[in-house]
Scaffold this motif. Structure first.
Motif, short mmCIF file in Angstrom:
data_model
loop_
_atom_site.label_atom_id
_atom_site.label_comp_id
_atom_site.label_asym_id
_atom_site.label_seq_id
_atom_site.Cartn_x
_atom_site.Cartn_y
_atom_site.Cartn_z
N LEU A 23 4.63 94.81 -14.17
CA LEU A 23 4.61 93.36 -14.07
C LEU A 23 4.95 93.01 -12.62
O LEU A 23 6.11 93.04 -12.22
N ALA A 24 3.92 92.71 -11.82
CA ALA A 24 4.14 92.49 -10.38
C ALA A 24 4.61 91.06 -10.12
O ALA A 24 5.42 90.83 -9.23
N VAL A 25 4.10 90.10 -10.87
CA VAL A 25 4.51 88.70 -10.75
C VAL A 25 4.77 88.19 -12.15
O VAL A 25 3.94 88.33 -13.05
N ASP A 26 5.95 87.60 -12.33
CA ASP A 26 6.48 87.38 -13.67
C ASP A 26 6.82 85.90 -13.90
O ASP A 26 7.95 85.48 -13.74
N GLY A 27 5.80 85.09 -14.17
CA GLY A 27 6.04 83.69 -14.52
C GLY A 27 6.57 82.86 -13.37
O GLY A 27 7.52 82.10 -13.50
N LEU A 28 5.94 82.99 -12.22
CA LEU A 28 6.44 82.35 -10.99
C LEU A 28 5.88 80.93 -10.84
O LEU A 28 4.67 80.73 -10.91
N SER A 29 6.77 79.96 -10.65
CA SER A 29 6.37 78.56 -10.48
C SER A 29 6.98 77.98 -9.21
O SER A 29 8.17 78.16 -8.97
N PHE A 30 6.15 77.31 -8.42
CA PHE A 30 6.67 76.56 -7.28
C PHE A 30 5.60 75.60 -6.81
O PHE A 30 4.43 75.73 -7.20
N ALA A 31 6.01 74.60 -6.04
CA ALA A 31 5.07 73.60 -5.53
C ALA A 31 5.36 73.33 -4.07
O ALA A 31 6.50 73.45 -3.62
N ILE A 32 4.31 73.00 -3.33
CA ILE A 32 4.46 72.74 -1.90
C ILE A 32 3.83 71.40 -1.55
O ILE A 32 2.69 71.13 -1.94
N ARG A 33 4.58 70.57 -0.81
CA ARG A 33 4.08 69.25 -0.42
C ARG A 33 3.58 69.29 1.02
O ARG A 33 3.92 70.20 1.78
N PRO A 34 2.77 68.27 1.40
CA PRO A 34 2.21 68.25 2.76
C PRO A 34 3.32 68.36 3.83
O PRO A 34 4.36 67.74 3.69
N GLY A 35 3.07 69.15 4.84
CA GLY A 35 4.01 69.29 5.95
C GLY A 35 5.17 70.22 5.67
O GLY A 35 5.95 70.52 6.58
N GLU A 36 5.31 70.68 4.44
CA GLU A 36 6.40 71.61 4.15
C GLU A 36 6.10 72.99 4.71
O GLU A 36 4.96 73.43 4.74
N ARG A 37 7.16 73.66 5.12
CA ARG A 37 7.04 75.08 5.48
C ARG A 37 7.79 75.85 4.41
O ARG A 37 9.00 75.90 4.40
N TYR A 38 7.02 76.39 3.49
CA TYR A 38 7.62 77.04 2.32
C TYR A 38 7.55 78.55 2.51
O TYR A 38 6.49 79.11 2.81
N GLY A 39 8.66 79.21 2.33
CA GLY A 39 8.69 80.66 2.49
C GLY A 39 9.00 81.37 1.19
O GLY A 39 9.87 80.94 0.44
N LEU A 40 8.24 82.41 0.92
CA LEU A 40 8.60 83.33 -0.16
C LEU A 40 9.33 84.49 0.50
O LEU A 40 8.73 85.23 1.28
N LEU A 41 10.62 84.61 0.19
CA LEU A 41 11.46 85.63 0.81
C LEU A 41 11.82 86.67 -0.22
O LEU A 41 12.33 86.34 -1.29
N GLY A 42 11.52 87.91 0.09
CA GLY A 42 11.88 88.97 -0.87
C GLY A 42 11.60 90.33 -0.29
O GLY A 42 10.84 90.47 0.66
N PRO A 43 12.22 91.35 -0.87
CA PRO A 43 12.04 92.71 -0.36
C PRO A 43 10.62 93.22 -0.59
O PRO A 43 9.85 92.62 -1.35
N ASN A 44 10.28 94.33 0.02
CA ASN A 44 8.97 94.95 -0.22
C ASN A 44 8.83 95.25 -1.71
O ASN A 44 9.76 95.72 -2.34
N GLY A 45 7.68 94.93 -2.24
CA GLY A 45 7.42 95.19 -3.65
C GLY A 45 7.85 94.06 -4.58
O GLY A 45 7.68 94.15 -5.79
N ALA A 46 8.36 92.96 -4.00
CA ALA A 46 8.86 91.85 -4.82
C ALA A 46 7.74 91.09 -5.52
O ALA A 46 7.97 90.40 -6.52
N GLY A 47 6.52 91.19 -4.98
CA GLY A 47 5.40 90.47 -5.58
C GLY A 47 4.85 89.35 -4.71
O GLY A 47 4.05 88.52 -5.17
N LYS A 48 5.23 89.33 -3.43
CA LYS A 48 4.83 88.24 -2.55
C LYS A 48 3.31 88.24 -2.30
O LYS A 48 2.65 87.22 -2.45
N THR A 49 2.78 89.39 -1.91
CA THR A 49 1.35 89.47 -1.61
C THR A 49 0.52 89.18 -2.86
O THR A 49 -0.49 88.47 -2.80
N THR A 50 0.96 89.71 -3.99
CA THR A 50 0.24 89.46 -5.23
C THR A 50 0.22 87.96 -5.54
O THR A 50 -0.81 87.41 -5.93
N THR A 51 1.34 87.29 -5.32
CA THR A 51 1.42 85.85 -5.57
C THR A 51 0.44 85.09 -4.69
O THR A 51 -0.36 84.29 -5.18
N ILE A 52 0.47 85.37 -3.38
CA ILE A 52 -0.41 84.57 -2.54
C ILE A 52 -1.87 84.96 -2.69
O ILE A 52 -2.75 84.15 -2.45
#
Ligand code: ADP
Ligand code: MG
Length: 313
Positions: A23-52
């Motif tokens: 299970l690489a990405v497990d029920g992940l929810s988030f929202a981004i508004r205009p002009g926001e700089r939103y970061g997904l922070l996590g260790p290698n293997g956390a599922g960041k690349t799969t999410t984006i």
């Protein structure tokens, strides 16, 4: 959708992805508004690349939805600029020729193409290198060109996957400044990183990801404030000792203990009592203490408290 997602450029709702049993990405929810700089922070293997990859329509979610400007991601191409982790440019062309190639793929021609090329070169501060061959570019310049390509279509959301990995501090800074300029123009950015200092500097909001789950979210200041009032005591020890870890945990002034290579990170209520207790315990157990450091909570200590792990390269 809730009020918190009103006006959002991107809404991810319970995104889920499996690779076989994993299970690489497990029920992940988030929202981004205009002009926001939103970061997904996590260790290698956390599922960041799969999410984006799901956000950008490169991967199909097993479950959950991605809405871009209220539209399913598949219909929102052009709204999202995607800058993959691996640089995808032609080394034997100049910077401008690269941009012209990708611009033509987007249907840009003539004056419109030239104008847009000039604009994006300006944004990433490559205007003075426009006619240089990319093969001669440093890693940092190639990354900036990669970002410029992602910007050609004038996306409302720019997605960058670990854009500073492997770069020296100066080159990293160049990338971060380019992202800051974009945000000032109202472009929302979603970027992934495992560098805490970078996330703290760049992001207006952060999602901390571990094992495919979003375990905390907020501005860097909110996350630090929510990390509890306890101070952090870092104790460098000559060698690891389970007895010392357990003994520290049992001290009344100590809230939590995490053992990380070569030292103990303690969350403490009362620094003087905790320090005295730990030193006495180490002495009794014959564990040399080589350094002591008392720190106020910061993003790193928050991350440590949430995951029980340090984030390192
Ligand atoms: N194509 C793939 N096939 C199988 N497992 C994968 C694949 N891509 C990623 N994974 C696994 O999924 C998890 C999340 O990976 P990834 O999204 O790349 O994490 P991150 O970008 O945070 O380092 C990891 O355990 C990784 O090993
Ligand atoms: Mg990755």
């Amino acid at each position: 959708m809730s009020d918190s997602t009103a006006g959002a450029v991107l809404v991810c709702d319970r995104l889920t992805k499996r690779y076989g049993d994993r299970l690489a990405v497990d029920g992940l929810s988030f929202a981004i508004r205009p002009g926001e700089r939103y970061g997904l922070l996590g260790p290698n293997g956390a599922g960041k690349t799969t999410t984006i990859s799901m956000v950008c329509g490169v991967l199909r979610p097993d479950d959950g939805t991605v809405l871009v400007d209220g539209q399913p991601a598949a219909e929102a191409r052009g709204t999202i600029g995607y800058v993959p982790q691996d640089v995808a440019v032609f080394p034997d062309l100049t910077a401008r020729e690269n941009l012209a190639f990708f611009g033509r793929l987007l249907g840009l021609r003539g004056t419109a193409l030239r104008r847009r090329t000039d604009e994006v070169l300006e944004t990433v501060e490559l205007a003075d290198r426009a006619t240089d061959f990319v093969v001669k570019f440093s890693g940092g310049l190639q990354r900036r060109l990669n970002i410029a390509i992602g910007l050609l279509a004038q996306p409302r959301l720019l997605v960058l996957d670990e854009p500073t990995v492997g770069l020296d501090p100066q080159a990293r800074n160049g990338i971060l400044e380019a992202i800051e300029r974009l945000a000032a123009e109202g472009v929302a950015t979603l970027y992934t990183t495992h560098h805490i200092d970078e996330a703290a500097r760049l992001c207006t909001r952060l999602g901390i990801v571990d094992h495919g789950r979003l375990i905390a979210e907020g501005s860097p200041a909110e996350l630090v404030a929510g990390g509890g009032s306890g101070q952090r005591l870092r104790v460098a020890v000559g060698h690891h000792s389970d007895a010392l870890v357990d003994g520290c945990r049992a001290l009344p002034a100590v809230v939590d203990v995490v053992a990380v290579d070569g030292h103990l990170d303690l969350t403490v209520d009362e620094a003087p009592a905790a320090t005295a207790g730990v030193l006495a315990l180490a002495e009794r157990l014959g564990v040399p203490v080589t350094d002591l450091e008392l720190r106020r909570p910061d993003l790193e200590t928050v991350f440590l408290g949430l995951t029980g792990r340090a984030l390192r390269d």
